[in-house]
Design a protein around this motif. Sequence first.
Motif, PDB file in Angstrom:
ATOM      1  N   ILE A   1     -15.627 -18.774  32.119  1.00 29.69           N
ATOM      2  CA  ILE A   1     -17.027 -18.403  31.916  1.00 29.69           C
ATOM      3  C   ILE A   1     -17.769 -19.509  31.175  1.00 29.69           C
ATOM      4  O   ILE A   1     -18.887 -19.886  31.547  1.00 29.69           O
ATOM      5  CB  ILE A   1     -17.128 -17.058  31.164  1.00 29.69           C
ATOM      6  CG1 ILE A   1     -16.661 -15.909  32.061  1.00 29.69           C
ATOM      7  CG2 ILE A   1     -18.548 -16.807  30.676  1.00 29.69           C
ATOM      8  CD1 ILE A   1     -16.488 -14.590  31.352  1.00 29.69           C
ATOM      9  N   ILE A   2     -17.145 -20.050  30.151  1.00 29.70           N
ATOM     10  CA  ILE A   2     -17.773 -21.126  29.379  1.00 29.70           C
ATOM     11  C   ILE A   2     -18.020 -22.336  30.266  1.00 29.70           C
ATOM     12  O   ILE A   2     -19.098 -22.939  30.230  1.00 29.70           O
ATOM     13  CB  ILE A   2     -16.919 -21.486  28.144  1.00 29.70           C
ATOM     14  CG1 ILE A   2     -16.981 -20.350  27.119  1.00 29.70           C
ATOM     15  CG2 ILE A   2     -17.384 -22.792  27.525  1.00 29.70           C
ATOM     16  CD1 ILE A   2     -16.032 -20.516  25.949  1.00 29.70           C
ATOM     17  N   LYS A   3     -17.033 -22.693  31.098  1.00 29.84           N
ATOM     18  CA  LYS A   3     -17.191 -23.842  31.989  1.00 29.84           C
ATOM     19  C   LYS A   3     -18.306 -23.625  33.012  1.00 29.84           C
ATOM     20  O   LYS A   3     -18.947 -24.580  33.429  1.00 29.84           O
ATOM     21  CB  LYS A   3     -15.884 -24.135  32.723  1.00 29.84           C
ATOM     22  CG  LYS A   3     -14.860 -24.832  31.869  1.00 29.84           C
ATOM     23  CD  LYS A   3     -13.625 -25.155  32.674  1.00 29.84           C
ATOM     24  CE  LYS A   3     -12.603 -25.904  31.853  1.00 29.84           C
ATOM     25  NZ  LYS A   3     -11.396 -26.239  32.628  1.00 29.84           N
ATOM     26  N   SER A   4     -18.519 -22.388  33.418  1.00 23.47           N
ATOM     27  CA  SER A   4     -19.572 -22.138  34.399  1.00 23.47           C
ATOM     28  C   SER A   4     -20.950 -22.041  33.750  1.00 23.47           C
ATOM     29  O   SER A   4     -21.955 -22.298  34.395  1.00 23.47           O
ATOM     30  CB  SER A   4     -19.268 -20.877  35.208  1.00 23.47           C
ATOM     31  OG  SER A   4     -19.274 -19.741  34.367  1.00 23.47           O
ATOM     32  N   VAL A   5     -21.015 -21.699  32.463  1.00 23.87           N
ATOM     33  CA  VAL A   5     -22.304 -21.521  31.785  1.00 23.87           C
ATOM     34  C   VAL A   5     -22.807 -22.822  31.154  1.00 23.87           C
ATOM     35  O   VAL A   5     -24.017 -23.061  31.111  1.00 23.87           O
ATOM     36  CB  VAL A   5     -22.182 -20.397  30.720  1.00 23.87           C
ATOM     37  CG1 VAL A   5     -23.393 -20.341  29.819  1.00 23.87           C
ATOM     38  CG2 VAL A   5     -21.964 -19.055  31.392  1.00 23.87           C
ATOM     39  N   VAL A   6     -21.903 -23.663  30.697  1.00 20.38           N
ATOM     40  CA  VAL A   6     -22.289 -24.881  29.973  1.00 20.38           C
ATOM     41  C   VAL A   6     -23.235 -25.778  30.784  1.00 20.38           C
ATOM     42  O   VAL A   6     -24.239 -26.242  30.240  1.00 20.38           O
ATOM     43  CB  VAL A   6     -21.041 -25.652  29.493  1.00 20.38           C
ATOM     44  CG1 VAL A   6     -21.376 -27.058  29.062  1.00 20.38           C
ATOM     45  CG2 VAL A   6     -20.389 -24.895  28.344  1.00 20.38           C
ATOM     46  N   PRO A   7     -22.995 -26.043  32.072  1.00 24.40           N
ATOM     47  CA  PRO A   7     -23.940 -26.901  32.801  1.00 24.40           C
ATOM     48  C   PRO A   7     -25.360 -26.332  32.830  1.00 24.40           C
ATOM     49  O   PRO A   7     -26.327 -27.081  32.750  1.00 24.40           O
ATOM     50  CB  PRO A   7     -23.357 -26.970  34.214  1.00 24.40           C
ATOM     51  CG  PRO A   7     -21.926 -26.641  34.062  1.00 24.40           C
ATOM     52  CD  PRO A   7     -21.830 -25.716  32.900  1.00 24.40           C
ATOM     53  N   TYR A   8     -25.466 -25.016  32.924  1.00 23.03           N
ATOM     54  CA  TYR A   8     -26.789 -24.408  32.948  1.00 23.03           C
ATOM     55  C   TYR A   8     -27.456 -24.471  31.581  1.00 23.03           C
ATOM     56  O   TYR A   8     -28.664 -24.661  31.484  1.00 23.03           O
ATOM     57  CB  TYR A   8     -26.705 -22.965  33.455  1.00 23.03           C
ATOM     58  CG  TYR A   8     -26.235 -22.911  34.886  1.00 23.03           C
ATOM     59  CD1 TYR A   8     -27.048 -23.345  35.918  1.00 23.03           C
ATOM     60  CD2 TYR A   8     -24.965 -22.464  35.210  1.00 23.03           C
ATOM     61  CE1 TYR A   8     -26.627 -23.329  37.237  1.00 23.03           C
ATOM     62  CE2 TYR A   8     -24.528 -22.444  36.519  1.00 23.03           C
ATOM     63  CZ  TYR A   8     -25.372 -22.877  37.522  1.00 23.03           C
ATOM     64  OH  TYR A   8     -24.946 -22.865  38.826  1.00 23.03           O
ATOM     65  N   LEU A   9     -26.685 -24.318  30.522  1.00 18.14           N
ATOM     66  CA  LEU A   9     -27.250 -24.452  29.182  1.00 18.14           C
ATOM     67  C   LEU A   9     -27.731 -25.878  28.930  1.00 18.14           C
ATOM     68  O   LEU A   9     -28.804 -26.086  28.359  1.00 18.14           O
ATOM     69  CB  LEU A   9     -26.233 -24.032  28.124  1.00 18.14           C
ATOM     70  CG  LEU A   9     -25.935 -22.544  28.025  1.00 18.14           C
ATOM     71  CD1 LEU A   9     -24.846 -22.282  26.990  1.00 18.14           C
ATOM     72  CD2 LEU A   9     -27.187 -21.771  27.670  1.00 18.14           C
ATOM     73  N   LEU A  10     -26.937 -26.853  29.363  1.00 12.06           N
ATOM     74  CA  LEU A  10     -27.354 -28.245  29.217  1.00 12.06           C
ATOM     75  C   LEU A  10     -28.608 -28.533  30.040  1.00 12.06           C
ATOM     76  O   LEU A  10     -29.512 -29.236  29.576  1.00 12.06           O
ATOM     77  CB  LEU A  10     -26.221 -29.180  29.613  1.00 12.06           C
ATOM     78  CG  LEU A  10     -25.004 -29.198  28.688  1.00 12.06           C
ATOM     79  CD1 LEU A  10     -23.903 -30.074  29.265  1.00 12.06           C
ATOM     80  CD2 LEU A  10     -25.384 -29.644  27.299  1.00 12.06           C
ATOM     81  N   SER A  11     -28.674 -27.982  31.233  1.00 11.76           N
ATOM     82  CA  SER A  11     -29.871 -28.151  32.062  1.00 11.76           C
ATOM     83  C   SER A  11     -31.083 -27.501  31.414  1.00 11.76           C
ATOM     84  O   SER A  11     -32.181 -28.053  31.442  1.00 11.76           O
ATOM     85  CB  SER A  11     -29.655 -27.542  33.449  1.00 11.76           C
ATOM     86  OG  SER A  11     -28.600 -28.177  34.108  1.00 11.76           O
ATOM     87  N   LEU A  12     -30.870 -26.334  30.819  1.00  7.05           N
ATOM     88  CA  LEU A  12     -31.960 -25.643  30.127  1.00  7.05           C
ATOM     89  C   LEU A  12     -32.456 -26.472  28.945  1.00  7.05           C
ATOM     90  O   LEU A  12     -33.665 -26.649  28.771  1.00  7.05           O
ATOM     91  CB  LEU A  12     -31.495 -24.261  29.655  1.00  7.05           C
ATOM     92  CG  LEU A  12     -32.528 -23.429  28.893  1.00  7.05           C
ATOM     93  CD1 LEU A  12     -33.669 -23.039  29.815  1.00  7.05           C
ATOM     94  CD2 LEU A  12     -31.876 -22.208  28.294  1.00  7.05           C
TER      95      LEU A  12
END
Length: 152
Positions: A8-19
């Motif tokens: 879950i962390i690996k899938s969420v981190v790219p979106y958080l960085l993009s945000l």
Amino acid sequence: MKDNIIKIIKSVVPYLLSLLAGLYLIVIFTGSFMGLAQYKIAFTEKFSDVLKELALHPLSHYLAYIHEKNPLAIILSIALILYLIYFALRRKKAKGSWETADTETHGSADWGNSKELFSKYFGVGQKKLKEDFDNSIDQEIIDKLNKERVEE
């Protein structure tokens, strides 16, 4: 359980960085626009100072824009969030379309077993293989290509 959390962390981190990157760009864009409105003609002289202040303290400026209900910052933030949600859903949908059943197949293709492989592909004789190949191509095109190659 631990593997699921890591996944879950690996899938969420790219979106958080993009945000975060998107919000950073929103601060710089909104601040530049606000600086242009404030300084008008003298903006070219003040632009480097405005940009430096925005780049060094993006969080305080973003919070100030939100507190002031700056429409540009709010609209761009909403657009960014909607875009990231859309992109995440599309990526999940595209990834899901490639997932297969337990048969290691995609669509109607399968890997087959050794018996099928030998009977269907290696059981064809050289003569039959040549005939099938010759029937599958346009001989006129091959003749033209050979003629052009000889002329060179």
